[in-house]
Scaffold this active site. Structure first.
Site, mmCIF file in Angstrom:
data_model
loop_
_atom_site.group_PDB
_atom_site.id
_atom_site.type_symbol
_atom_site.label_atom_id
_atom_site.label_comp_id
_atom_site.label_asym_id
_atom_site.label_seq_id
_atom_site.Cartn_x
_atom_site.Cartn_y
_atom_site.Cartn_z
ATOM 1 N N ARG A 166 5.012 2.284 -4.197
ATOM 2 C CA ARG A 166 5.330 0.926 -3.785
ATOM 3 C C ARG A 166 4.298 0.518 -2.739
ATOM 4 O O ARG A 166 3.800 1.351 -1.979
ATOM 5 C CB ARG A 166 6.744 0.826 -3.195
ATOM 6 C CG ARG A 166 7.865 0.955 -4.214
ATOM 7 C CD ARG A 166 7.926 -0.289 -5.097
ATOM 8 N NE ARG A 166 9.094 -0.292 -5.962
ATOM 9 C CZ ARG A 166 9.125 0.182 -7.195
ATOM 10 N NH1 ARG A 166 8.040 0.769 -7.689
ATOM 11 N NH2 ARG A 166 10.220 0.102 -7.930
ATOM 12 N N GLU B 271 3.764 -8.933 -3.846
ATOM 13 C CA GLU B 271 3.450 -9.043 -5.272
ATOM 14 C C GLU B 271 4.041 -10.325 -5.847
ATOM 15 O O GLU B 271 5.213 -10.607 -5.619
ATOM 16 C CB GLU B 271 3.989 -7.819 -6.029
ATOM 17 C CG GLU B 271 3.315 -6.519 -5.614
ATOM 18 C CD GLU B 271 3.801 -5.303 -6.399
ATOM 19 O OE1 GLU B 271 4.711 -5.460 -7.253
ATOM 20 O OE2 GLU B 271 3.277 -4.213 -6.173
ATOM 21 N N HIS C 30 0.680 -3.996 -11.043
ATOM 22 C CA HIS C 30 1.924 -3.228 -11.133
ATOM 23 C C HIS C 30 2.305 -2.981 -12.604
ATOM 24 O O HIS C 30 3.380 -3.347 -13.065
ATOM 25 C CB HIS C 30 3.058 -3.939 -10.397
ATOM 26 C CG HIS C 30 4.144 -2.996 -9.958
ATOM 27 N ND1 HIS C 30 4.960 -3.242 -8.866
ATOM 28 C CD2 HIS C 30 4.571 -1.807 -10.459
ATOM 29 C CE1 HIS C 30 5.822 -2.251 -8.717
ATOM 30 N NE2 HIS C 30 5.604 -1.376 -9.686
#
Length: 325
Positions: free
Chosen positions: A237, A266, A285
């Protein structure tokens, strides 16, 4: 009467049909300021939630008096307040194992792309700059037979170790809260303290869950310990890394390069300094983002949801089993 569930992630037809057979489904393409009022209205009678990324905390749960289960389409669950869900006797589930191999593939790809400067040199060719023989200024570094340090030796970490050890002949170091004797035996991995791993590894791969203990786990101190030839990749993360410290380490030559699949914010803002650095490989991601794996994750999450609503114990239960309370 079927239990009402709210789905807030687009599902493949086969998965949606599976959920609809057992539940009344209310679908939200996304939950934002335009849909929040409608979402909270439906939440009043919802017994299940199915999706990913939604922050499920005290505030939301106060609006969901009939909720029985929250099914995350993700292996990570830092969006869920597990203690609050336990207090209320609400089940929470995730989707471990389904994505292990796919994420491991992505991390090996990031390592190799950063080491051999693949995105940078791809742009070099496509922009018409390849007009003569290459010089050492364009060279990358070898990955094979180097030392890989894996921080977080869970199932995904082990899958990365397998690829690195057998595929690239790499020496494996790892840091984990507990020793993993299986990876030590199978992949000749060696346990190290975090400080030792940072000092010794040529490549460092961060794969820990985001918890209060792992927030900013890698910062100025850790980057200062790394070799100036080290390549750092993050597939956990974004908040597990101090991004300002990472920018500084790259600018100051404390480390050679980085590969990132995750960011603190994000989507990452377009003017983030990491995006302008040629020695940083960036991905949006996509660790588990293949069609096969995402369908498998959604199906697993749907099965968790349906079993929980049927009064059965889901296979990936994160909270206490309400039947045992």
């Amino acid at each position: 009467m079927k239990p009402k569930v709210i789905v807030y992630k687009k599902l493949e037809p086969v998965v949606l049909e599976y959920v609809q057979e057992a539940c009344e489904v209310v679908y939200f393409e996304k939950i934002d300021e335009n849909t929040a009022a409608a979402f909270y209205e439906e939440l009043k009678n919802a017994e299940g939630l199915l999706g990913s990324g939604l922050k499920v905390d005290h505030e939301l749960l106060e609006k969901a008096p009939h909720l029985k289960i929250v099914s995350n389409i993700s292996v990570g669950y830092d969006n869920l307040d597990i203690s609050e869900l336990n207090r209320r006797g609400i089940m929470a589930t995730n989707t471990p194992n389904v994505l292990n191999e796919t994420v491991a593939d992505t991390m090996i790809g990031l390592l190799l792309a950063a080491a051999r400067r693949i995105p940078e040199l791809d742009h070099y060719v496509k922009s018409g700059k390849w007009t003569s023989h290459l010089t050492p200024t364009h060279f990358g570094v070898d990955m094979h037979h180097k030392t890989l340090g894996i921080i977080g030796m869970g199932r995904i970490g082990a899958a990365i170790a397998k690829r690195a050890h057998f595929g690239f002949g790499m020496n494996i170091l790892y840091h984990n809260r507990t020793r993993n004797e299986e990876v030590e035996r199978t992949y000749m991995a060696t346990h190290r303290t975090l400080e030792e791993l940072c000092q010794e590894a040529d490549f460092i791969c961060l794969m820990v869950p985001l918890t209060p203990e792992t927030k900013n786990l890698i910062g100025e101190t850790e980057f200062a310990l790394m070799k100036n030839t080290a390549i750092f990749v993050n597939g956990s993360r974004g908040a597990t890394v101090d991004e300002e410290a990472l920018v500084g380490a790259l600018q100051n030559g404390q480390i050679l390069a980085a590969g990132l699949d995750v960011f603190v914010e994000e989507p990452v803002r377009h003017d983030h300094p990491l995006l302008s650095m040629p020695n940083v490989v960036t991905l949006p991601h996509i660790g588990s983002a293949t069609s096969e794996t995402r369908i498998g994750m959604a199906q697993f999450a749907a099965e968790n949801l349906v079993l929980g609503l049927q009064g059965k114990k889901p296979p990936a239960l994160l909270t206490q089993d309400p039947s045992n309370r």
